[in-house]
Design an enzyme around this catalytic site. Structure first.
Site, PDB file in Angstrom:
ATOM      1  N   ASP A  89       0.879  -1.171   0.000  1.00  0.00           N
ATOM      2  CA  ASP A  89       0.000   0.000   0.000  1.00  0.00           C
ATOM      3  C   ASP A  89       0.915   1.219   0.000  1.00  0.00           C
ATOM      4  O   ASP A  89       1.685   1.428   0.943  1.00  0.00           O
ATOM      5  CB  ASP A  89      -0.877  -0.042   1.265  1.00  0.00           C
ATOM      6  CG  ASP A  89      -1.850   1.120   1.333  1.00  0.00           C
ATOM      7  OD1 ASP A  89      -1.555   2.198   0.786  1.00  0.00           O
ATOM      8  OD2 ASP A  89      -2.925   0.941   1.948  1.00  0.00           O
ATOM      9  N   VAL A  90       0.847   2.045  -1.042  1.00  0.00           N
ATOM     10  CA  VAL A  90       1.804   3.156  -1.168  1.00  0.00           C
ATOM     11  C   VAL A  90       1.617   4.230  -0.093  1.00  0.00           C
ATOM     12  O   VAL A  90       2.501   5.064   0.106  1.00  0.00           O
ATOM     13  CB  VAL A  90       1.755   3.813  -2.571  1.00  0.00           C
ATOM     14  CG1 VAL A  90       2.163   2.840  -3.655  1.00  0.00           C
ATOM     15  CG2 VAL A  90       0.381   4.431  -2.858  1.00  0.00           C
TER      16      VAL A  90
ATOM     17  N   ASN B 172       2.404   5.829  -9.776  1.00  0.00           N
ATOM     18  CA  ASN B 172       1.182   5.861 -10.594  1.00  0.00           C
ATOM     19  C   ASN B 172      -0.105   5.644  -9.794  1.00  0.00           C
ATOM     20  O   ASN B 172      -1.169   6.081 -10.219  1.00  0.00           O
ATOM     21  CB  ASN B 172       1.323   4.784 -11.689  1.00  0.00           C
ATOM     22  CG  ASN B 172       0.009   4.448 -12.343  1.00  0.00           C
ATOM     23  OD1 ASN B 172      -0.499   5.219 -13.151  1.00  0.00           O
ATOM     24  ND2 ASN B 172      -0.576   3.306 -11.989  1.00  0.00           N
TER      25      ASN B 172
ATOM     26  N   TYR C 188      -9.663  14.938  -5.049  1.00  0.00           N
ATOM     27  CA  TYR C 188      -8.812  14.438  -6.151  1.00  0.00           C
ATOM     28  C   TYR C 188      -8.027  15.590  -6.792  1.00  0.00           C
ATOM     29  O   TYR C 188      -6.811  15.496  -6.986  1.00  0.00           O
ATOM     30  CB  TYR C 188      -9.703  13.738  -7.182  1.00  0.00           C
ATOM     31  CG  TYR C 188      -8.954  13.085  -8.326  1.00  0.00           C
ATOM     32  CD1 TYR C 188      -8.405  11.809  -8.181  1.00  0.00           C
ATOM     33  CD2 TYR C 188      -8.793  13.740  -9.546  1.00  0.00           C
ATOM     34  CE1 TYR C 188      -7.730  11.198  -9.228  1.00  0.00           C
ATOM     35  CE2 TYR C 188      -8.119  13.136 -10.601  1.00  0.00           C
ATOM     36  CZ  TYR C 188      -7.595  11.868 -10.438  1.00  0.00           C
ATOM     37  OH  TYR C 188      -6.914  11.269 -11.478  1.00  0.00           O
TER      38      TYR C 188
ATOM     39  N   LYS D  98      -3.915  16.194  -6.909  1.00  0.00           N
ATOM     40  CA  LYS D  98      -3.117  16.287  -8.137  1.00  0.00           C
ATOM     41  C   LYS D  98      -2.439  17.656  -8.240  1.00  0.00           C
ATOM     42  O   LYS D  98      -1.325  17.767  -8.766  1.00  0.00           O
ATOM     43  CB  LYS D  98      -3.988  16.004  -9.362  1.00  0.00           C
ATOM     44  CG  LYS D  98      -4.552  14.580  -9.407  1.00  0.00           C
ATOM     45  CD  LYS D  98      -3.466  13.495  -9.438  1.00  0.00           C
ATOM     46  CE  LYS D  98      -4.034  12.105  -9.650  1.00  0.00           C
ATOM     47  NZ  LYS D  98      -3.021  11.051  -9.700  1.00  0.00           N
TER      48      LYS D  98
HETATM   49  P1  NAI Z   1      -6.890   2.290 -12.064  1.00  0.00           P
HETATM   50  O1  NAI Z   1      -7.959   2.365 -11.032  1.00  0.00           O
HETATM   51  O2  NAI Z   1      -6.923   1.192 -13.054  1.00  0.00           O
HETATM   52  O3  NAI Z   1      -5.460   2.295 -11.415  1.00  0.00           O
HETATM   53  C1  NAI Z   1      -5.151   2.767 -10.146  1.00  0.00           C
HETATM   54  C2  NAI Z   1      -4.236   1.767  -9.510  1.00  0.00           C
HETATM   55  O4  NAI Z   1      -3.780   2.266  -8.265  1.00  0.00           O
HETATM   56  C3  NAI Z   1      -4.949   0.436  -9.241  1.00  0.00           C
HETATM   57  O5  NAI Z   1      -4.137  -0.623  -9.691  1.00  0.00           O
HETATM   58  C4  NAI Z   1      -5.061   0.406  -7.720  1.00  0.00           C
HETATM   59  O6  NAI Z   1      -5.021  -0.898  -7.182  1.00  0.00           O
HETATM   60  C5  NAI Z   1      -3.819   1.191  -7.337  1.00  0.00           C
HETATM   61  N1  NAI Z   1      -3.907   1.716  -5.979  1.00  0.00           N
HETATM   62  C6  NAI Z   1      -4.914   2.413  -5.417  1.00  0.00           C
HETATM   63  N2  NAI Z   1      -4.614   2.696  -4.137  1.00  0.00           N
HETATM   64  C7  NAI Z   1      -3.392   2.158  -3.892  1.00  0.00           C
HETATM   65  C8  NAI Z   1      -2.554   2.099  -2.759  1.00  0.00           C
HETATM   66  N3  NAI Z   1      -2.908   2.680  -1.609  1.00  0.00           N
HETATM   67  N4  NAI Z   1      -1.360   1.455  -2.868  1.00  0.00           N
HETATM   68  C9  NAI Z   1      -0.991   0.870  -4.031  1.00  0.00           C
HETATM   69  N5  NAI Z   1      -1.743   0.901  -5.127  1.00  0.00           N
HETATM   70  C10 NAI Z   1      -2.936   1.530  -5.059  1.00  0.00           C
HETATM   71  O7  NAI Z   1      -6.944   3.701 -12.810  1.00  0.00           O
HETATM   72  P2  NAI Z   1      -5.882   4.386 -13.777  1.00  0.00           P
HETATM   73  O8  NAI Z   1      -6.648   5.253 -14.676  1.00  0.00           O
HETATM   74  O9  NAI Z   1      -4.961   3.415 -14.369  1.00  0.00           O
HETATM   75  O10 NAI Z   1      -5.104   5.344 -12.766  1.00  0.00           O
HETATM   76  C11 NAI Z   1      -3.704   5.393 -12.674  1.00  0.00           C
HETATM   77  C12 NAI Z   1      -3.280   6.807 -12.320  1.00  0.00           C
HETATM   78  O11 NAI Z   1      -3.595   7.671 -13.412  1.00  0.00           O
HETATM   79  C13 NAI Z   1      -3.968   7.393 -11.088  1.00  0.00           C
HETATM   80  O12 NAI Z   1      -3.026   8.122 -10.339  1.00  0.00           O
HETATM   81  C14 NAI Z   1      -5.001   8.328 -11.696  1.00  0.00           C
HETATM   82  O13 NAI Z   1      -5.327   9.375 -10.821  1.00  0.00           O
HETATM   83  C15 NAI Z   1      -4.248   8.813 -12.938  1.00  0.00           C
HETATM   84  N6  NAI Z   1      -5.103   9.376 -13.961  1.00  0.00           N
HETATM   85  C16 NAI Z   1      -5.950   8.585 -14.717  1.00  0.00           C
HETATM   86  C17 NAI Z   1      -6.715   9.158 -15.701  1.00  0.00           C
HETATM   87  C18 NAI Z   1      -7.628   8.368 -16.554  1.00  0.00           C
HETATM   88  O14 NAI Z   1      -8.359   8.972 -17.367  1.00  0.00           O
HETATM   89  N7  NAI Z   1      -7.674   7.060 -16.477  1.00  0.00           N
HETATM   90  C19 NAI Z   1      -6.683  10.604 -15.968  1.00  0.00           C
HETATM   91  C20 NAI Z   1      -5.761  11.322 -15.142  1.00  0.00           C
HETATM   92  C21 NAI Z   1      -4.999  10.722 -14.187  1.00  0.00           C
END
Ligand code: NAI
Length: 265
Positions: free
Chosen positions: A65-66, A92, A164, A168
């Site tokens: 957990d980050v 990420n 959120y 960011k």
């Molecule tokens: P996602 O929900 O598929 O990925 C998020 C990942 O973070 C998941 O694998 C989750 O298990 C992990 N995670 C959550 N809390 C955690 C914790 N405490 N410790 C370790 N891992 C944890 O969604 P996505 O889109 O791939 O998001 C990745 C990043 O991109 C995030 O930071 C999100 O804010 C950012 N982002 C995504 C956008 C989009 O349109 N999909 C747009 C802008 C930013």
């Protein structure tokens, strides 16, 4: 042009899904040894590592957990123990816990800050310590690279998502202040700010009628794919970006061009 990350070790947090998954696979294909971090979805995390190995690369999946200091320390220790070093961190992991402002609970506020901002702090700090300790390994022009996953909402206000957007916005200045602090040591810190990319975090907003409405915000006329972001992450981690320091690369199909003003506002 092929981008090589040969002999480099990369930790990608939240690597079991969405953008993190695509980045892990792209890094693996570029020759990096990949540490796929996951929080709870062990099966998906191991599957990403397995796909990299199947393609001839090297990878391990590590639970952490980050937002937890001890977990982050264990994540880095495991990476170093397994692969001997850490050269690239992609911070990420991210969550959304949406609510109208007056209804937002402290738990929703703190939950988002804990992962999106404190998580980036803890991981980036562990990376800087590791880079300093190992010094110049001769695998890249920089001694280490950090890529923070931000969002267009580091600049675009977002009603109903104050936690959120604040997280960011915090990532933007965490990234640039850290970049300024460590650039002279040849540690490169940058960020990626994706727009709307189709992943599990925004499933509802990227399907059906919601997707049509979303497209009005994207001048380039399509919702992004995880690979759009993975390619940017590959570039920023590579020596092609050796002179790119303290920058946020927007990967958003022009969302931050404010298309509402296209017809004179
Ligand atoms: P996602 O929900 O598929 O990925 C998020 C990942 O973070 C998941 O694998 C989750 O298990 C992990 N995670 C959550 N809390 C955690 C914790 N405490 N410790 C370790 N891992 C944890 O969604 P996505 O889109 O791939 O998001 C990745 C990043 O991109 C995030 O930071 C999100 O804010 C950012 N982002 C995504 C956008 C989009 O349109 N999909 C747009 C802008 C930013």
């Amino acid at each position: 042009m092929n981008i090589s990350l040969e002999n480099q070790v990369a930790i990608v947090t939240g690597g079991s899904s969405g953008l993190g998954r695509a980045i892990c696979l792209a890094y693996g294909a570029a020759g990096a040894h990949v540490v796929v971090n996951y929080r709870s979805d062990e099966k998906e995390g191991k599957e990403v590592a397995h796909l990299i190995e199947q393609a001839g690369g090297k990878a391990i999946a590590v639970q952490a957990d980050v937002g937890e200091e001890a977990d982050v320390d264990r994540l880095f220790a495991t990476a170093i123990n397994q692969f001997g070093a850490v050269d690239i961190l992609v911070a990420n992991s991210g969550v959304q816990k949406d609510a109208a402002f007056a209804d937002m609970t402290l738990e929703q506020w703190q939950g988002v800050m804990q992962t999106n901002l404190t998580g980036q702090f803890l991981c980036a700090r562990a990376a800087v310590k590791a880079f300093r300790l190992q010094g110049d390994r001769g695998v890249s022009r920089a001694i280490g690279k950090i890529i923070c996953m931000s969002s267009v909402h580091q600049v675009i206000p977002w009603a109903g998502h104050v936690n959120y957007a604040a997280s960011k916005g915090g990532v933007a200045l965490l990234m640039s202040s850290l970049a300024q602090e460590v650039a002279s040591e040849h540690i490169r810190v940058n960020a990626i700010a994706p727009g709307a990319i189709r992943t599990p975090i925004n499933e509802a907003a990227t399907q059906g009628d919601a997707a049509k409405k979303l497209l009005e915000l994207i001048p380039y006329g399509r919702i992004g794919d995880p690979d759009d972001v993975a390619k940017a992450a590959l570039f920023l981690a590579s020596d092609l970006a050796d002179y790119v320091v303290g920058t946020t690369l927007f990967v958003d199909g022009g969302m931050t061009l404010y298309p509402g003003f296209e017809d004179n506002g």
